[in-house]
Scaffold this active site. Sequence first.
Site, PDB file in Angstrom:
ATOM      1  N   CYS A 160      -4.163   3.650  -8.504  1.00 39.52           N
ATOM      2  CA  CYS A 160      -4.679   4.061  -9.804  1.00 39.52           C
ATOM      3  C   CYS A 160      -6.145   3.692  -9.962  1.00 39.52           C
ATOM      4  O   CYS A 160      -6.692   2.888  -9.210  1.00 39.52           O
ATOM      5  CB  CYS A 160      -3.837   3.476 -10.936  1.00 39.52           C
ATOM      6  SG  CYS A 160      -3.808   1.687 -11.070  1.00 39.52           S
ATOM      7  N   CYS A 161      -6.780   4.345 -10.943  1.00 37.94           N
ATOM      8  CA  CYS A 161      -8.183   4.136 -11.257  1.00 37.94           C
ATOM      9  C   CYS A 161      -9.056   4.571 -10.067  1.00 37.94           C
ATOM     10  O   CYS A 161      -8.953   5.691  -9.594  1.00 37.94           O
ATOM     11  CB  CYS A 161      -8.418   2.683 -11.652  1.00 37.94           C
ATOM     12  SG  CYS A 161      -9.988   2.375 -12.483  1.00 37.94           S
ATOM     13  N   ILE A 162      -9.881   3.678  -9.525  1.00 36.52           N
ATOM     14  CA  ILE A 162     -10.758   4.019  -8.407  1.00 36.52           C
ATOM     15  C   ILE A 162     -10.060   3.880  -7.057  1.00 36.52           C
ATOM     16  O   ILE A 162     -10.540   4.396  -6.043  1.00 36.52           O
ATOM     17  CB  ILE A 162     -12.042   3.149  -8.437  1.00 36.52           C
ATOM     18  CG1 ILE A 162     -13.115   3.669  -7.472  1.00 36.52           C
ATOM     19  CG2 ILE A 162     -11.705   1.688  -8.153  1.00 36.52           C
ATOM     20  CD1 ILE A 162     -13.624   5.054  -7.776  1.00 36.52           C
TER      21      ILE A 162
END
Length: 253
Positions: free
Chosen positions: A164-166
């Site tokens: 998730c995210c980066i």
Amino acid sequence: MLTLLHHCGRTLLTARTLQTVHQSHYSAQMAKRVAVVLAGCGVYDGTEIHEASAVLVHLSRGGAAVNMFAPNVDQMHVVNHMTGEPAQDKRNVLVESARVARGKIQDLSKLSVKDHDAVIFPGGFGAAKNLCSWAVQGKDCSVNDMVKDTLQAFHKEGKPIGLCCISPVLAAKVIPGCEVTVGIEADGKYPNTADTAAAINQLGCKHVSKSVGESHVDEKNKLVTTSAFMCDAPIHEIFDGIGTMVRDVLKLA
């Protein structure tokens, strides 16, 4: 007659007890074993704490058995989270990750793929600074050898990987032609998505636009990704989006 009823009651009670024990044993056997890989403690130089917490809560709700890991390496740098400025001290990724894991964490070198059904990587700048060098080199980054080995091993065994995210950029660097999401490219609520998505596409992978509450499932590579704090959204939306990622990972495991 009373003796017979008493005997039947004991038999029924014993049967129900055995059934409960059997169900508990069956549930324990069926629990998905998930490795969670951390990158320190704190959004600017380690794992994003809210994301890690959301991952752990949703895994607990899904009945998973969790083991946490982190590489035993120095952080790229340490950031003062009050000012956003780099500090002079040095910190170790494994030691800092132990803060999030409440001390129950192991060196990533000890992660055994055969002992786990899936692996999940929360985000935070640590994923782009300590697990790889994307934060300073973009698509030309290098990936920590243990992180690379972990991703390749789970992929080779056909076991699901959640990011998730980066952190989906890790998959883009290690798994050729994969599909991931870091949010919606043409939306002001995702200020860093367009450039990251372009770099992912330049690596020969495919970026798929998804909202913060959604996850993208790459069925072929068993990758599940969601944007989390790549989106400027209320924390409950981040939490719910990570929940979709975790549920999809557990379905594939």
